[in-house]
Write a protein that holds these residues in place. Structure first.
Motif, short mmCIF file in Angstrom:
data_model
loop_
_atom_site.label_atom_id
_atom_site.label_comp_id
_atom_site.label_asym_id
_atom_site.label_seq_id
_atom_site.Cartn_x
_atom_site.Cartn_y
_atom_site.Cartn_z
N GLU A 71 0.83 -1.19 0.00
CA GLU A 71 0.00 0.00 0.00
C GLU A 71 0.89 1.27 0.00
OE1 GLU A 71 1.39 0.85 3.30
OE2 GLU A 71 -0.44 2.06 3.05
N VAL A 72 0.19 2.41 -0.10
CA VAL A 72 0.87 3.67 -0.40
C VAL A 72 1.92 4.10 0.64
CG1 VAL A 72 0.43 6.15 -0.64
CG2 VAL A 72 -1.01 4.51 -1.84
N GLN A 73 1.56 4.06 1.93
CA GLN A 73 2.54 4.53 2.92
C GLN A 73 3.82 3.71 2.84
OE1 GLN A 73 0.95 5.05 7.13
NE2 GLN A 73 -0.61 3.82 6.11
N GLY A 74 3.64 2.39 2.72
CA GLY A 74 4.80 1.49 2.63
C GLY A 74 5.62 1.80 1.39
N ILE A 95 5.04 2.16 -9.19
CA ILE A 95 3.93 2.13 -10.16
C ILE A 95 2.61 2.13 -9.40
CG2 ILE A 95 2.84 0.85 -12.05
CD1 ILE A 95 5.52 -0.53 -12.56
N PHE A 96 1.71 3.05 -9.78
CA PHE A 96 0.39 3.10 -9.15
C PHE A 96 -0.65 2.59 -10.14
CE2 PHE A 96 -3.52 4.92 -7.55
CZ PHE A 96 -3.36 4.91 -6.17
N ARG A 108 -10.40 4.41 2.00
CA ARG A 108 -8.94 4.41 1.94
C ARG A 108 -8.47 4.70 0.50
NH1 ARG A 108 -4.49 3.40 5.62
NH2 ARG A 108 -2.77 2.80 4.28
N ALA A 109 -9.19 4.14 -0.49
CA ALA A 109 -8.83 4.30 -1.90
C ALA A 109 -8.86 5.78 -2.30
CB ALA A 109 -9.77 3.50 -2.78
N ARG A 110 -9.83 6.52 -1.75
CA ARG A 110 -9.94 7.96 -2.09
C ARG A 110 -8.67 8.67 -1.66
NH1 ARG A 110 -15.18 6.64 -0.64
NH2 ARG A 110 -16.46 6.65 -2.52
N TRP A 111 -8.17 8.36 -0.46
CA TRP A 111 -6.92 8.97 0.01
C TRP A 111 -5.74 8.48 -0.84
CZ3 TRP A 111 -2.60 6.43 2.10
CH2 TRP A 111 -1.57 7.30 2.47
N THR A 137 -4.98 10.37 -3.90
CA THR A 137 -4.31 11.68 -3.71
C THR A 137 -2.79 11.53 -3.68
OG1 THR A 137 -4.26 11.66 -1.28
CG2 THR A 137 -6.28 12.52 -2.32
N GLN A 138 -2.31 10.34 -3.39
CA GLN A 138 -0.86 10.11 -3.29
C GLN A 138 -0.24 9.64 -4.61
OE1 GLN A 138 0.67 10.94 -0.31
NE2 GLN A 138 -1.41 11.71 -0.06
#
Ligand code: ADP
Ligand code: 5GP
Length: 200
Positions: A101-104, A118-119, A149-152, A155-156
Motif C-alpha cells: 500500500e501507499v505509505q509502505g 507504479i500506481f 482508503r482508496a480515495r486517500w 491523492t498520493q
C-alpha cells in the motif's frame, strides 16, 4: 548487476493481484516479495505464497528485530515486507515485485531511491467498487473502509513514477513489463558497454 525493485500500489479491488500474476507468468527472473500480515487468510490463499500469515505478537517481534524493510497498518491489520529475502534476491540479480500500500511504498522510495514506483488505477472509481464487491470475499462494511482508503490513496498517486490504468488485464500487464524493460535500458544501467574501449 543487482536486480530491480518494482513497487506496485493501488486501491484494493483495482486488480493488482490479477495483473501481477499475469506479469509473473510472462516474465522470467522476476520474483514476488511475500509480505507478512496479521489479516486472516482468505479462501484460495496459501501461507508462504500469497502472504506469511502471522499473529500480532509475531509481527511486533519482526518490527523489533528490524526484519522488515517497511510496514504499515491498513484497515485494521498490519502488513510488512521482510527485508533479508529481498536483499538476497536483488544481490543475486533477480528483479523483485512488491504489492504494497501507499505509505509502505513511499517509505521504500525514501530508503531506496532507485525503487520504481507504479500506481494502478481503474478506469473509474465505480469500477473499483464493482470489482471489490464482485470478488465476493470482503464484508460490506470492509468494502466501504477500503473505498474510503482508496480515495486517500488516489491523492498520493502523483508521487509515483508511473501510472497504469487497469481497463484490460492483458494490456495492464504488458504496460508493467514495458516499464521494466525501459528501466533496464537506462543509460546508467548500460554504461558499462561504453567502457569496452577496445571495441571503439
Ligand atoms: P487487488 O489485488 O487489487 O485487490 P484483484 O486482483 O483481487 O484486486 O481484483 C479484484 C477483482 O477484479 C477480481 O475479481 C478480478 O477478477 C477483477 N478484475 C481484475 N482486473 C480486472 C479488469 N481489468 N477488468 C475487470 N475485472 C477485473
Ligand atoms: P489485501 O488485504 O487486499 O491482500 O491487501 C491490502 C493492502 O495491503 C493492499 O493495498 C496491499 O498492496 C497492501 N500490502 C500487502 N503487503 C504489504 C506490505 O508488505 N507492506 C505494505 N505497506 N502494504 C502491503
Amino acid at each position: 548487476m543487482s536486480g530491480k525493485l518494482i513497487v506496485i500500489s493501488g486501491p484494493s479491488g483495482v486488480g493488482k493481484s490479477t495483473v501481477l500474476k499475469k506479469v509473473m507468468d510472462l516474465t522470467p527472473n522476476l520474483y514476488f516479495s511475500v509480505s507478512a500480515t496479521t489479516r486472516p487468510q482468505r479462501p484460495g490463499e496459501t501461507d508462504g505464497v500469497n502472504y506469511f500469515f502471522v499473529s500480532r505478537e509475531r509481527f511486533q517481534q519482526m518490527i523489533a528485530e528490524e526484519a522488515l524493510l517497511e510496514y504499515a497498518e491498513y484497515v485494521g491489520n498490519f502488513y510488512g515486507t521482510p527485508e533479508a529475502p529481498l536483499n538476497a534476491a536483488l544481490e543475486a540479480g533477480k528483479d523483485i515485485l512488491l504489492d504494497i500500500e501507499v505509505q509502505g511504498a513511499l517509505n521504500v522510495k525514501r530508503r531506496r531511491p532507485d525503487a520504481i514506483l507504479i500506481f494502478m488505477l481503474a478506469p473509474s472509481f465505480q469500477d473499483i467498487e464493482n470489482r471489490l464487491i464482485g470478488r465476493g470475499d470482503t464484508a460490506p462494511e470492509l468494502v466501504q473502509s477500503r473505498l474510503n482508503r482508496a480515495r486517500w490513496e488516489y491523492t498520493q498517486a502523483p508521487h509515483y513514477d508511473y501510472l497504469v490504468v487497469n481497463d484490460d488485464v492483458e494490456k495492464a500487464a504488458q504496460e508493467i513489463r514495458s516499464i521494466l524493460t525501459a528501466e533496464k535500458c537506462r543509460t546508467s544501467e548500460r554504461i558499462h558497454y561504453l567502457t569496452l574501449k577496445e571495441d571503439l
